[in-house]
Design a protein around this motif. Structure first.
Motif, short mmCIF file in Angstrom:
data_model
loop_
_atom_site.label_atom_id
_atom_site.label_comp_id
_atom_site.label_asym_id
_atom_site.label_seq_id
_atom_site.Cartn_x
_atom_site.Cartn_y
_atom_site.Cartn_z
N CYS A 123 -4.57 -1.77 -0.54
CA CYS A 123 -4.15 -1.00 0.47
C CYS A 123 -3.20 -0.04 -0.39
CB CYS A 123 -3.30 -1.89 1.43
SG CYS A 123 -2.01 -1.14 2.54
N VAL A 124 -3.40 1.28 -0.16
CA VAL A 124 -2.63 2.20 -0.85
C VAL A 124 -1.78 2.94 -0.01
CG1 VAL A 124 -2.75 4.48 -1.93
CG2 VAL A 124 -4.40 2.83 -2.35
N ALA A 125 -0.47 2.76 -0.16
CA ALA A 125 0.65 3.29 0.75
C ALA A 125 0.89 4.86 0.38
CB ALA A 125 1.71 2.61 0.57
N SER A 126 1.29 5.72 1.26
CA SER A 126 1.85 7.01 1.04
C SER A 126 2.76 7.33 2.06
CB SER A 126 0.65 7.85 1.27
OG SER A 126 0.10 7.83 2.22
N GLY A 127 3.69 8.34 1.71
CA GLY A 127 4.54 8.86 2.78
C GLY A 127 5.93 8.12 2.81
N PHE A 128 6.02 7.07 2.04
CA PHE A 128 7.26 6.47 2.29
C PHE A 128 7.48 5.73 0.90
CE2 PHE A 128 5.66 2.13 2.39
CZ PHE A 128 4.47 1.89 2.84
N SER A 129 8.68 5.31 0.52
CA SER A 129 9.31 4.59 -0.67
C SER A 129 8.43 3.15 -0.56
CB SER A 129 10.68 4.43 -0.81
OG SER A 129 11.13 5.76 -0.73
N PHE A 130 7.63 2.73 -1.35
CA PHE A 130 6.62 1.60 -1.18
C PHE A 130 7.57 0.62 -1.89
CE2 PHE A 130 3.15 -0.87 -1.20
CZ PHE A 130 3.03 -1.44 -2.35
N ASN A 131 8.25 0.58 -2.97
CA ASN A 131 8.95 -0.32 -3.68
C ASN A 131 10.08 -0.93 -2.61
OD1 ASN A 131 10.15 2.52 -4.32
ND2 ASN A 131 11.56 1.08 -5.35
N ASN A 132 10.37 -0.02 -1.74
CA ASN A 132 11.60 -0.54 -0.72
C ASN A 132 11.08 -1.45 0.39
OD1 ASN A 132 13.45 0.82 -2.26
ND2 ASN A 132 13.47 2.51 -0.88
N TYR A 133 9.98 -1.89 0.69
CA TYR A 133 9.45 -2.49 1.77
C TYR A 133 8.69 -3.68 1.29
CZ TYR A 133 11.18 1.72 4.20
OH TYR A 133 11.98 2.63 4.66
N ALA A 134 8.77 -4.64 2.13
CA ALA A 134 7.83 -5.93 1.91
C ALA A 134 6.46 -5.58 2.67
CB ALA A 134 8.34 -7.08 2.68
N MET A 135 5.33 -6.18 2.32
CA MET A 135 4.26 -5.78 2.84
C MET A 135 3.24 -7.01 3.40
SD MET A 135 3.82 -2.59 2.79
CE MET A 135 2.00 -1.99 2.91
N SER A 136 2.51 -6.88 4.37
CA SER A 136 1.89 -8.30 4.60
C SER A 136 0.23 -7.73 5.03
CB SER A 136 2.20 -8.69 6.14
OG SER A 136 3.47 -9.60 5.94
N TRP A 137 -0.51 -8.80 4.92
CA TRP A 137 -1.89 -8.85 5.36
C TRP A 137 -1.85 -9.60 6.70
CZ3 TRP A 137 -5.80 -5.61 3.16
CH2 TRP A 137 -5.40 -5.06 2.12
N VAL A 138 -2.79 -8.80 7.74
CA VAL A 138 -2.95 -9.39 8.94
C VAL A 138 -4.73 -9.41 8.99
CG1 VAL A 138 -2.74 -9.32 11.37
CG2 VAL A 138 -0.82 -9.11 9.82
#
Lengths: 107, 127
Positions: free
Chosen positions: B22-37
């Motif tokens: 899952c590639v993230a863009s447009g925000f500071s990726f290192n500041n957010y927890a991520m989940s899989w659903v």
């Protein structure tokens, strides 16, 4: 894991109706509950978090309430675009758990 | 534009492995927890796994514990889900989601929610 019991599983209503969906947690989750809307073939969309806080851009006809174990999502006056499936999600602790979903259909 | 883009899904035999990205863009990726659903065909949503912003904490649903591993590569703005020992019941659309911090709550913390979702990647486990 905390169990989330959502009801009803399906609901038929008309444009302009007021509808209510409920979620009950198997134990207290303070206000750590969100509501999500999903349309066919699409990703879920956040409507409400913290039990009652409306996400930016979500119409004010959506509202949430509840604390502890019992929570409610209310749509005050159904619009055609509101026919979808709705899920509650407890994010009080891991593992997070969703309710089973409520499919809102046009009567 | 804030965006999540999943990839890596496909057809795999029971007992096989697959890694989702899952590639993230447009925000500071290192500041957010991520989940899989995930969502099995015609079924409801199931939370699968989460990883903290700094990757120092991971969490799993009981039904994937010991078989799935979540990780993240901060320079690549990517979160992964390594899936081993796959079963037919793992067949589902897999979504990644960003956990946003919301308002302060009444207990000295914050409310959180999944505010951004990807479009999903389909995993089919079948012989």
């Amino acid at each position: 894991a905390i169990q989330m019991t959502q009801s009803p599983s399906s609901l038929s209503a008309s444009v302009g109706d007021r509808v209510t969906i409920t979620c009950r947690a198997s134990r207290g989750i303070r206000n750590d509950l969100g509501w999500y809307q999903q349309k066919p073939g699409k990703a879920p969309k956040l409507l409400i978090y913290g039990s009652f806080t409306l996400q930016a851009g979500v119409p004010s006809r959506f509202s949430g309430s509840g604390t502890g174990t019992d929570f409610t999502l209310t749509i005050s006056s159904l619009q055609p675009e509101d026919f979808a499936t709705y899920y509650c999600l407890q994010d009080y602790n891991y593992p997070y758990t969703f309710g089973q979903g409520t499919k809102l259909e046009i009567k | 534009e804030v965006q999540l883009l999943e990839s890596g899904g496909g057809l795999v035999q029971p007992g096989g492995s697959l890694t989702l990205s899952c590639v993230a863009s447009g925000f500071s990726f290192n500041n957010y927890a991520m989940s899989w659903v995930r969502q099995a065909p015609g079924k409801g949503l199931e939370w699968v796994s989460a990883i903290s912003a700094g990757a120092d904490n991971t969490f799993y649903a009981d039904y994937v514990e010991g078989r799935f591993t979540i990780s993240r590569d901060i320079p690549k703005n990517t979160v992964y889900l390594q899936m081993n020992s796959l079963r037919a019941e793992d067949t589902a659309m897999y979504y990644c989601a960003k956990r946003e911090k919301g308002d302060r709550d009444s207990w000295g913390g914050y409310y959180y929610a999944f505010d951004i979702w990807g479009r999903g990647t389909m995993v089919t486990v079948s012989s």
